[in-house]
Design a protein around this motif. Structure first.
Motif, PDB file in Angstrom:
ATOM      1  N   TRP A   1      -8.998 136.594 133.264  1.00 37.79           N
ATOM      2  CA  TRP A   1      -8.937 137.206 131.938  1.00 37.79           C
ATOM      3  C   TRP A   1      -9.964 136.545 131.022  1.00 37.79           C
ATOM      4  O   TRP A   1     -10.326 135.393 131.198  1.00 37.79           O
TER       5      TRP A   1
ATOM      6  N   GLU B   1      -8.566 136.953 125.311  1.00 31.46           N
ATOM      7  CA  GLU B   1      -7.293 137.571 125.692  1.00 31.46           C
ATOM      8  C   GLU B   1      -6.233 136.497 125.949  1.00 31.46           C
ATOM      9  O   GLU B   1      -5.073 136.646 125.554  1.00 31.46           O
ATOM     10  N   CYS B   2      -6.642 135.417 126.615  1.00 27.37           N
ATOM     11  CA  CYS B   2      -5.713 134.302 126.849  1.00 27.37           C
ATOM     12  C   CYS B   2      -5.264 133.693 125.520  1.00 27.37           C
ATOM     13  O   CYS B   2      -4.079 133.405 125.331  1.00 27.37           O
TER      14      CYS B   2
ATOM     15  N   PHE C   1      -2.125 133.644 133.843  1.00 26.63           N
ATOM     16  CA  PHE C   1      -3.509 133.912 133.464  1.00 26.63           C
ATOM     17  C   PHE C   1      -4.452 132.731 133.601  1.00 26.63           C
ATOM     18  O   PHE C   1      -5.658 132.883 133.533  1.00 26.63           O
TER      19      PHE C   1
END
Length: 198
Positions: free
Chosen positions: A147, A151-152, A189
């Motif tokens: 990712w 986004e993380c 993630f």
């Protein structure tokens, strides 16, 4: 130069008196008129600095978020998850030392984010700080993810905000809940290296 100094002094006067009144009477119970009376200024002067009472809280939250850079710099040891948790622990510590004024400031930050479709300056600053930590980890090859870093960071900040909103206002309970929720999603993630970062 003198004019700028006077403007800064007036803004500080408004902030000081407003915070004192918020602590004494509670944020909801204080009016702009009371703030201006305490400052010895006209209402028009107040509105030259703040559009409304709520903006005092946003300004206050902004000033506390300026500490974020220092907090991030102090917490660059350990795994990525440990670094993130250290940052949040310091933020909670600051929050609880001034909870009577920072809690309404946090509430106003959330309302502001809702009104502006998520574009809150303070939340963006927190997101940027978490992005920075994750990017540093990537550069040191301390972790990898399929990712994007942004986004993380969104997920991590979302967990932080959720815990603040949904957990009783006790520092240890907040940290325990935050660590638990971060643990639940972290492995989904981030693939973290086992080596320590120094």
């Amino acid at each position: 130069m003198l004019r700028e100094a006077n403007k800064k002094k007036t803004k500080e006067l408004i902030m000081k008196n407003a915070i004192q009144l918020f602590k004494q009477k509670g944020y909801q119970n204080v009016t702009v008129a009371e703030i201006t009376t305490a400052c010895g200024i006209a209402k028009g002067t107040f509105f030259n600095y703040f559009q409304k009472k709520e903006h005092i809280l946003l300004y206050l939250a902004d000033s506390y978020m300026e500490l974020l850079h220092k907090i991030v710099q102090r917490n660059q040891v350990g795994t990525m998850k440990e670094q993130v948790l250290h940052i949040f622990r310091e933020l909670f510590s600051i929050y609880f030392k001034q909870i009577d004024i920072l809690h309404p400031a946090f509430e106003e930050t959330i309302k502001s984010a809702i009104r502006s479709n998520g574009a809150s300056g303070n939340i963006s600053k927190l997101r940027e700080a978490i992005c920075y930590v994750l990017e540093q980890g990537m550069e040191k090859k301390a972790f990898r993810s399929k990712w994007k870093v942004a986004e993380c960071a969104d997920v991590i900040v979302g967990i932080f905000l959720n815990v603040l909103i949904c957990t009783p206002l006790e520092e240890e309970k907040l940290m325990k809940k935050l660590a638990q929720q971060l643990e639940m999603v972290w492995g989904g993630f981030i693939h973290e290296s086992t080596k320590e970062i120094s």
